[in-house]
Write an enzyme that holds these catalytic residues in place. Sequence first.
Site, PDB file in Angstrom:
ATOM      1  N   ALA A 189       0.845  -1.199   0.000  1.00  0.00           N
ATOM      2  CA  ALA A 189       0.000   0.000   0.000  1.00  0.00           C
ATOM      3  C   ALA A 189       0.870   1.235   0.000  1.00  0.00           C
ATOM      4  O   ALA A 189       1.907   1.276   0.672  1.00  0.00           O
ATOM      5  CB  ALA A 189      -0.918   0.023   1.218  1.00  0.00           C
ATOM      6  N   ASP A 190       0.442   2.220  -0.759  1.00  0.00           N
ATOM      7  CA  ASP A 190       1.085   3.524  -0.700  1.00  0.00           C
ATOM      8  C   ASP A 190       0.366   4.461   0.261  1.00  0.00           C
ATOM      9  O   ASP A 190       0.964   5.399   0.777  1.00  0.00           O
ATOM     10  CB  ASP A 190       1.144   4.136  -2.104  1.00  0.00           C
ATOM     11  CG  ASP A 190       2.163   3.422  -2.971  1.00  0.00           C
ATOM     12  OD1 ASP A 190       3.308   3.874  -3.019  1.00  0.00           O
ATOM     13  OD2 ASP A 190       1.811   2.383  -3.554  1.00  0.00           O
TER      14      ASP A 190
END
Length: 358
Positions: free
Chosen positions: A245-246
């Site tokens: 995930a960013d």
Amino acid sequence: MALESIRYSDGKLEILDQLLLPAQNKYVSVKGVEDGWKVINRMQVRGAPAIAIVGCLSLAVEIYNEQFNDKKSLRQEIEGKLNYLVSARPTAVNMKIAADELIKLSNELAINDDISVNEMKQKFLDTTEAMLRKDIEDNKAIGTNGANAILQNKTDGSSVRVLTHCNTGSLATAGYGTALGVVRKLFEMNRLEHIYCTETRPYNQGARLTAFELVHDKLPATLIIDSMVSALMQKKNIAAVVVGADRVVANGDTANKIGTYQIAVVAKYHNVPFYIAAPLTSIDLKISSGEQIQIEERPQREMTHVGDHRIAAQGIKCWNPAFDVTPAHLITGIITEKGVFKPDEMREKVSEFLQTGK
């Protein structure tokens, strides 16, 4: 020997140029903030945790070799240059969170009359350099938590087949990895039958980087093209999808590499658990839903060319968002260093930890 994407010692920083992998292993010297901004923006270094570490260490390099006459000028340099580094790739929240924490630290040190300018400088350097060690520790905890979550219903001791997307390993972090850390832990437990990785067009992080790591570590692995995911789940008995995930926002919506959303949709259809693996530094409780996440758009050339060879018709227009947002209702669990949370309980659990440290 483990892969190293970041090398730092005594004010000297080098990063493994990921644009050249897998054909060439070359380290690039980062001599300051301008170099740090460029290697992040050009994707010579990528992966949300690694972006934050390299950005902060690029400032540490400058400060390490600079003398300051007063704390005010040091504080101003820290704040201005960290805010500049955040602009290199704005979707990944880790750099923003790290910048905010270091700016807060510098403000507290600046107003403390018992601390000299040299002590303030050293405290900043110590805090920044500790990010490398902590990231590896957090990744190993994520690996353990994620492996246990995937295996919780496998009471017969059987091995599992899993799917991942993009690159979330040693090349995207200080070491070990987030989603690939989960895969590594399954392998260490002798519970990994097979790991499938997508190519991750248009930048091919899966084909170039994840596949490179899996071969390097001798894991049982197969590369598939992005459009094979549905067929894979139909034919190969996939036990779970685990991706990185960013940015994870307060309601559990998650921004990650483009293509993640469609994998989550397909996983839901095939009743395959879909996990996000991310440190707490990727969780942004200030944003209520994924609709508010700023999505970076990349140059058209990344789609139209492979290296110097054009593969798309001249004159065609391109839309090239680097990320998409997976809605929380498609996510089985969010794997962090502090545990695995359902999206609807994440806000409460993370808030509690941030307030109490437990």
